[in-house]
Write a protein that holds these residues in place. Structure first.
Motif, mmCIF file in Angstrom:
data_model
loop_
_atom_site.group_PDB
_atom_site.id
_atom_site.type_symbol
_atom_site.label_atom_id
_atom_site.label_comp_id
_atom_site.label_asym_id
_atom_site.label_seq_id
_atom_site.Cartn_x
_atom_site.Cartn_y
_atom_site.Cartn_z
ATOM 1 N N CYS A 260 0.819 -1.226 0.000
ATOM 2 C CA CYS A 260 0.000 0.000 0.000
ATOM 3 C C CYS A 260 0.843 1.261 0.000
ATOM 4 O O CYS A 260 0.304 2.377 0.023
ATOM 5 N N GLU A 262 2.793 2.654 2.254
ATOM 6 C CA GLU A 262 3.020 3.465 3.449
ATOM 7 C C GLU A 262 4.243 3.048 4.265
ATOM 8 O O GLU A 262 4.581 3.708 5.248
ATOM 9 N N PRO A 397 -3.953 2.145 5.255
ATOM 10 C CA PRO A 397 -5.328 2.351 4.779
ATOM 11 C C PRO A 397 -6.408 1.806 5.713
ATOM 12 O O PRO A 397 -7.551 2.218 5.636
ATOM 13 N N SER A 484 -0.719 6.348 3.676
ATOM 14 C CA SER A 484 -1.564 5.723 2.672
ATOM 15 C C SER A 484 -2.770 6.613 2.426
ATOM 16 O O SER A 484 -3.557 6.879 3.323
ATOM 17 N N ARG A 564 -4.069 2.120 -3.040
ATOM 18 C CA ARG A 564 -2.725 2.029 -2.567
ATOM 19 C C ARG A 564 -2.323 3.110 -1.629
ATOM 20 O O ARG A 564 -2.660 3.285 -0.562
ATOM 21 N N GLN A 566 0.528 6.043 0.129
ATOM 22 C CA GLN A 566 1.892 6.445 0.276
ATOM 23 C C GLN A 566 2.060 7.172 1.559
ATOM 24 O O GLN A 566 2.830 7.932 1.733
#
Length: 566
Positions: A260, A262, A397, A484, A564, A566
């Motif tokens: 994802c 992160e 997430p 994320s 996804r 970040q």
């Protein structure tokens, strides 16, 4: 441990499907509160004495039962299982070297990690381009995209402990000769379905885009934006931003993230994640920072203990994890918190609240880590940090654990005030769940003025792309790892909107960005009320069997708001 957990009926259904232990006939052998007791006792087993184990098992149970904090799913599922099954981490990164031996070794690690319940991230940039000469065979290389297909097929085959299929992140750096093939490798629906993909971008590339809007770099970024606009892929990872935040640069550069996005990690590293439910921290109409600090301290100790009780799938992973002791404490329930406080998502007040909350978590996590370092000893590699853990914070997430906590996901705005969620089970059938946000319902009953309702109760498509990005940037300032976040766009948005979001994310110091334009995938996990008929038509739903529910098979990752980031 006398508090009964406050799980909702739908959360209990999910727990029975995926989390509660079963006997050989697949009948549940524990209740939700027994699951939390199992997790708390197992994690507290890392403490130094029996008295400390009892003390912290009670503390850990308390924050979970009150739904103030939940760890990532593998910790809930696997705590207490004997080795080699007790794997508790969600995120792993695997290095891929440019040789057949290196590729096969990466594939072996991926399969073992997926079997244990973790997701994997790769940077394929070391692999030579398609058509390059292979001296050992006098043949030609097939290129990184071709090998990604191999990893994707392996993921199809390996199911995580009978509960869900694994997830992957594939990164290719912007300067790789095969970058255009990579950008378009998911253009056709149904290809490389078990991978999220992101382009690794450097500062100098973005600077050239800004200085020469008609140059080669700008054209390439526009191609990325166009693909993301059409299909949702690829995302972007800002590699220099990741390495500016690297607390252990002596160990090398970070080039990869978890599925994802992160958790930027070194090869063989894993990260243990958990999230604080900030929606539960409203007291007399104001945010309770005292409670936040207390939960942050307990959750930090919990995640640090997970490192020591975890059964890692490979010895080199155990060694890498214990060298840097990275943990990732984040938040969920952000949209629900704003609803309760009557604060618009895209307001100055919301940005200030986000900053204060994340700063508090970061500070208390740091203080706790320093205290743990003094109590348990700091690894030599982290002595320069003066704390026990190389990283402390990370915003995931929180797809399923947010459902368990009955709150909104991560820091996302609500997808819809009334929505339908499609959940796929192991036998291929789909269950449709219709939900209405309870804070929205409550405000309606209170008769709030229409202008207040419109301003406060916004959804992801009501929020401008720039507000999405700015919110991510605010949380990133006080996050060690990454954030994320998906920039959810209306169907009618333009490619230029995507390009503007990329540039703003880079300037805001985000470590990556993902966009998703409504309707750009043929199927979605969430549908707004007005799209409900479409969801039902696409679904092959049949009534859930009475009695014993079957486990849920998750896709590589939900393909909508939980995409996804970040």
């Amino acid at each position: 441990m006398i508090i009964k957990p406050a799980f909702s009926p739908s959360a209990k259904d999910i727990l029975r499907d995926r989390y509660l232990w079963r006997d050989e006939n697949r009948n549940p052998i524990e209740k939700p509160e027994q699951m939390l007791e199992r997790v708390a006792k197992h994690v507290a087993g890392a403490e130094s004495s029996l008295a400390m184990q009892y003390k912290w098992a009670d503390e850990f149970y308390d924050v979970m039962a009150k739904l103030l904090f939940l760890p990532n799913s593998p910790t809930l599922m696997n705590s207490g299982r004997p080795a080699p099954h007790g794997q508790l981490a969600a995120c792993f990164v695997i290095g891929v070297e440019d040789s057949m031996e290196g590729i096969c070794e990466a594939l072996r690690k991926q399969m073992l990690i997926h079997k244990s319940g973790g997701g994997t991230g790769f940077n394929f940039s070391k692999l030579r381009s398609e058509g390059a000469k292979v001296n050992s065979t006098n043949g030609r290389a097939s290129g990184p995209v071709s090998f990604m297909g191999l990893f994707d097929k392996a993921t199809e085959t390996v199911q995580q402990g009978g509960m869900r299929r694994g997830a992957n992140m594939g990164i290719l750096n912007i300067d790789h000769p095969d970058i255009r093939k990579f950008i378009h490798c998911k253009d056709k629906d149904g290809t490389i379905t078990n991978f999220n993909i992101s382009v690794g971008v450097f500062d100098d590339f973005m600077e050239k885009v800004n200085s020469d809007p008609r140059g080669e770099e700008a054209a390439l970024l526009a191609e990325i934006a166009d693909s993301a606009w059409r299909t949702g892929d690829p995302g972007i990872i800002f590699l220099d931003a990741i390495n500016r935040g690297n607390t252990t640069p002596n160990l090398g550069e970070l080039t990869s993230t978890n599925p994802c996005g992160e958790s930027p990690l070194y090869p063989n590293e894993a990260c243990n994640l958990g999230s604080i439910n900030i929606a539960k921290m409203v007291k007399e109409g104001a945010f309770d920072y005292e409670l936040l600090g207390e939960v942050s301290a307990v959750a930090t100790r919990f995640l640090d203990d997970v490192i020591d009780v975890n059964h890692y799938p490979l010895p080199e992973i155990a060694e890498a994890v214990k060298l840097t002791r990275k943990i990732g404490l984040g938040v969920m329930g952000w949209a629900d918190l704003l609803f309760q406080l009557r604060i618009p998502y895209d307001s100055k007040e919301a940005y200030e609240l986000a900053e204060n909350i994340m700063r508090t978590i970061q500070q208390r996590a740091h203080e706790t880590s320093v205290a743990l370092g003094k109590e348990k000893g700091i690894p030599e590699t982290l002595a320069h940090l003066g704390r026990r853990n190389a990283t402390l914070t990370c915003i995931a997430p929180t797809g399923t654990i947010a459902l368990l906590a009955n709150c909104s996901s991560g820091i996302e705005p609500l997808f819809a005030l009334e929505h339908t969620r499609v959940r796929t089970q192991t036998d291929g059938t789909k269950v449709i769940m219709k939900q209405v946000n309870r804070y929205y319902e409550q405000a309606q009953k209170e008769g709030l003025p229409e202008e207040v309702m419109k301003r406060v109760f916004v959804t992801s498509h009501d929020v401008s792309p720039s507000a999405h990005v700015r919110m991510q940037g605010v949380f990133q300032r006080y996050t060690d790892l990454a954030v994320s976040k998906t920039v959810n766009l209306r169907h009618e948005c333009s490619v230029q909107d995507v390009l503007d979001a990329y540039t703003l994310a880079w300037r805001e110091g985000c470590k990556g960005i993902t966009v998703y334009r409504d309707g750009s995938k043929s199927s979605q996990v969430l549908y707004r009320k007005e799209d409900e008929k479409k969801a039902e038509e696409e679904s092959t739903q049949k009534s859930a069997p009475k009695g014993e529910p079957v486990p849920v098979m998750a896709a590589a990752r939900p393909r909508f708001v939980l995409k996804r980031p970040q």
